[in-house]
Write a protein that holds these residues in place. Structure first.
Motif, PDB file in Angstrom:
ATOM      1  N   ALA A  21     -15.090  41.397 -41.503  1.00  0.00           N
ATOM      2  CA  ALA A  21     -14.909  42.832 -41.304  1.00  0.00           C
ATOM      3  C   ALA A  21     -14.121  43.084 -40.018  1.00  0.00           C
ATOM      4  O   ALA A  21     -14.143  42.277 -39.090  1.00  0.00           O
ATOM      5  CB  ALA A  21     -16.260  43.528 -41.242  1.00  0.00           C
TER       6      ALA A  21
ATOM      7  N   THR B  26     -18.013  45.620 -37.020  1.00  0.00           N
ATOM      8  CA  THR B  26     -18.621  46.633 -37.887  1.00  0.00           C
ATOM      9  C   THR B  26     -19.574  47.470 -37.058  1.00  0.00           C
ATOM     10  O   THR B  26     -20.154  46.996 -36.072  1.00  0.00           O
ATOM     11  CB  THR B  26     -19.398  45.998 -39.059  1.00  0.00           C
TER      12      THR B  26
ATOM     13  N   SER C  93     -19.262  40.349 -42.730  1.00  0.00           N
ATOM     14  CA  SER C  93     -18.296  40.934 -43.654  1.00  0.00           C
ATOM     15  C   SER C  93     -18.706  42.339 -44.084  1.00  0.00           C
ATOM     16  O   SER C  93     -17.850  43.196 -44.297  1.00  0.00           O
ATOM     17  CB  SER C  93     -18.140  40.040 -44.891  1.00  0.00           C
ATOM     18  N   GLN C  94     -20.018  42.587 -44.230  1.00  0.00           N
ATOM     19  CA  GLN C  94     -20.543  43.904 -44.584  1.00  0.00           C
ATOM     20  C   GLN C  94     -21.826  44.136 -43.799  1.00  0.00           C
ATOM     21  O   GLN C  94     -22.585  43.200 -43.523  1.00  0.00           O
ATOM     22  CB  GLN C  94     -20.825  44.012 -46.089  1.00  0.00           C
TER      23      GLN C  94
ATOM     24  N   PHE D 192     -25.120  47.136 -43.498  1.00  0.00           N
ATOM     25  CA  PHE D 192     -25.759  48.341 -44.032  1.00  0.00           C
ATOM     26  C   PHE D 192     -27.106  48.520 -43.339  1.00  0.00           C
ATOM     27  O   PHE D 192     -27.862  47.561 -43.158  1.00  0.00           O
ATOM     28  CB  PHE D 192     -25.967  48.217 -45.545  1.00  0.00           C
TER      29      PHE D 192
ATOM     30  N   LYS E   2     -16.969  45.535 -52.119  1.00  0.00           N
ATOM     31  CA  LYS E   2     -16.693  46.856 -51.563  1.00  0.00           C
ATOM     32  C   LYS E   2     -17.736  47.242 -50.521  1.00  0.00           C
ATOM     33  O   LYS E   2     -17.396  47.677 -49.417  1.00  0.00           O
ATOM     34  CB  LYS E   2     -16.639  47.895 -52.688  1.00  0.00           C
ATOM     35  N   CYS E   3     -19.003  47.071 -50.860  1.00  0.00           N
ATOM     36  CA  CYS E   3     -20.062  47.383 -49.911  1.00  0.00           C
ATOM     37  C   CYS E   3     -21.378  46.824 -50.430  1.00  0.00           C
ATOM     38  O   CYS E   3     -21.487  46.397 -51.588  1.00  0.00           O
ATOM     39  CB  CYS E   3     -20.178  48.892 -49.672  1.00  0.00           C
TER      40      CYS E   3
END
Length: 526
Positions: free
Chosen positions: A172, A237, A276-277, A279, A322-323
């Motif tokens: 990311a 991120t 990379s992601q 949340f 994507k997420c």
């Protein structure tokens, strides 16, 4: 080495004269230039010594006798030349001369090393040595010695090479300046607070050579900075909730801060790879690293919920991730740009595919692949539609080029696609999504004229025909509701779809039959 004389030219500087005897008592003289040096080893004679016969124009003699002092050649060598005759004898004499000349030159080289003399042809100017150090002579290998094969070297510690881990997902990245809105109460008068990330932040004009790059994270509202955190690693991120701010850095660290005060809730977490992601939902944080490892923590309970590799989900598929998200019940969901959405079933300890792959969608009838309209606030009421809308793979699918297949195959694939959507909505316990795709299934059966399959659905919605439930197995297993919807109300709504269809006359008898039974049932209930 024999050098024939040039006819009619006489060299005044005669350093040596060699007399040759013949049967006609004629003598010919050859001027030989002496060279003080050592013959370079491994230099073969360019032209073998010539043996003159009686028919020779240059020398009418039958044999040639070379002096013993000629260029270091042994005294016994001329005798061999005088005795040789014929082609075979000439070849043997040349071979013996080469061996003796080479061995003698090597012996003289060992006894007295002298500078190497560069050979030149007659009539050309001498070549001068342009280098300060003469080239080392190359020794010819012995013809009797066989070449020794090169043995493989045993591996050593210095030769050990460790392959870097294969990156399945890209790392990311954030721009030099990024702003993340902090959720909370929305006011029209006051703008919402922001989590501001400033990479490569310069403090005044003191930055010079050797000054480390600083990266700044702050909370601002109305241009007022509440708190500031400086980092020495690039921020990749960042996300924020109403209570927590979380961001990852290039040095594989995860930072968790209180959104109000900026205090660190935990020391930096060291990840297995670069993020990379990312949340965050309430007290739950989910990170997907570049090596496709998904990890979920509950930082308030200080407990790891899940740590699993999802490499098998992302490899070999078009596009990337994507997420990642969490449903309202805390179930992790992995969304791909190709349109697939995977959710993990905790009981089965496996990942389930929501929706369908792009290779199947392009074979389905386009009017049945379109998703219902979904507002961002419908994440809880329509989780399936909300998740698939984020992939942007079902939008505009009617304009996608579709392969030519048989009508029966396309009809079967369309039915399978709708059934998968129904199963996904049922697993997510989404009543709105389930009703939408059940209605699509009814519309598909009506268009294709599949009366038998329509009867199976209508019979389940209508319930048992016998109102007496005593000793009736069908009445005991039948449930009046499905996904919080009344079945008889759904049947009444779906029967109207027959009247709206273009082939309504074909199914008019079916409509009348179930409409009459439904009305009778409703009267009995009253």
């Amino acid at each position: 080495m024999f050098i024939p004389p040039t006819e009619g030219v006489e060299n005044p500087n005669k350093s040596y004269e060699a007399s040759f005897s013949s049967s006609h008592q004629e003598k010919s003289k050859i001027v030989v230039e002496k060279v003080d040096g050592v013959v370079e080893p491994n230099v073969s004679v360019s032209r073998p010594p010539t043996v003159f016969s009686a028919n020779s124009s240059s020398s009418p003699g039958k044999a040639v006798c070379l002096p013993a002092e000629f260029n270091g050649v042994p005294a016994g060598l001329p005798a061999r030349f005088s005795k040789s005759c014929g082609v075979n004898s000439e070849k043997a004499t040349v071979a013996a001369a080469d061996v003796q000349v080479t061995s003698t030159a090597v012996k003289r080289k060992q006894e007295d090393a002298q500078p190497i003399v560069i050979k030149r042809k007659r009539g050309r100017p001498p070549l001068y040595d342009r280098s300060s150090t003469p080239a080392a002579p190359t020794r010819a290998p012995s013809p009797a010695a066989a070449p020794t094969p090169a043995l493989p070297r045993p591996p050593t510690a210095t030769q050990h090479h460790v392959e870097p881990p294969h990156l399945v997902l890209p790392e990311a990245s954030l721009s030099k300046s990024a702003r993340v809105q902090i959720p909370g109460e929305v006011s029209h008068d006051v703008p919402p607070p922001l989590l501001v990330v400033e990479n490569d932040y310069r403090i005044g004009s003191r930055a010079g050579v050797g000054t480390p790059n600083l990266h700044r994270v702050s909370r601002t509202q109305l241009n007022v900075v509440s708190w500031v955190v400086y980092l020495t690693s690039h921020v990749t991120t960042a996300t924020a909730t109403s209570t927590t701010a979380a961001f990852t850095c290039h040095d594989k660290t995860l930072h968790i801060l209180d959104i109000t005060t900026g205090e660190m809730l935990l020391p930096p977490l060291q990840l297995q790879g670069r993020a990379s992601q990312l949340f965050v939902q309430e007290s739950t944080i989910m990170v997907l690293t570049t090596d496709a490892t998904l990890t979920i923590w509950d930082f308030k309970k200080r407990k790891r919920i899940l740590s699993e590799s999802v490499r098998h989900l992302v490899e070999g598929r078009n596009g990337g991730v994507k997420c990642v998200q969490l449903t309202a019940e805390g179930t992790p969901v992995l969304l791909l740009t190709s349109g697939e959405a995977f959710t993990r079933c905790q009981e089965l300890e496996a990942w389930l595919l929501l929706g369908d792959v792009a290779s199947v969608r392009c074979l389905v009838q386009p009017e049945y692949t379109m998703l219902p309209l979904c507002h961002p606030t419908d994440n809880c009421s329509r989780p399936l539609a909300s998740l698939l809308h984020q992939t942007a793979a079902y939008c505009g699918s009617s304009r996608v080029s579709r392969p030519i297949i048989s009508d029966d195959a396309r009809q079967n694939l369309t039915e399978v696609f709708i059934n998968r959507m129904l199963t996904s909505a049922q697993y997510l316990r989404s009543a709105h999504d389930y009703k939408f795709w059940l209605k699509r299934k009814i519309q598909f059966f009506i268009k294709e004229g599949l009366e038998k399959k329509l009867r199976d659905i209508f019979d389940d919605l209508l319930g048992p025909k016998d109102t007496t439930l005593t000793n009736n197995q069908e009445g005991l297993t039948w449930k009046p509701k499905i996904m919080d919807y009344d079945k008889k109300a759904l049947l009444e709504e779906f029967l109207r779809e027959i009247l709206l269809a273009k082939n309504s006359l074909q199914l008019q008898r079916l409509y009348s039959e179930y409409k009459e039974q439904l009305d009778t049932t409703m009267i009995d209930l009253i």
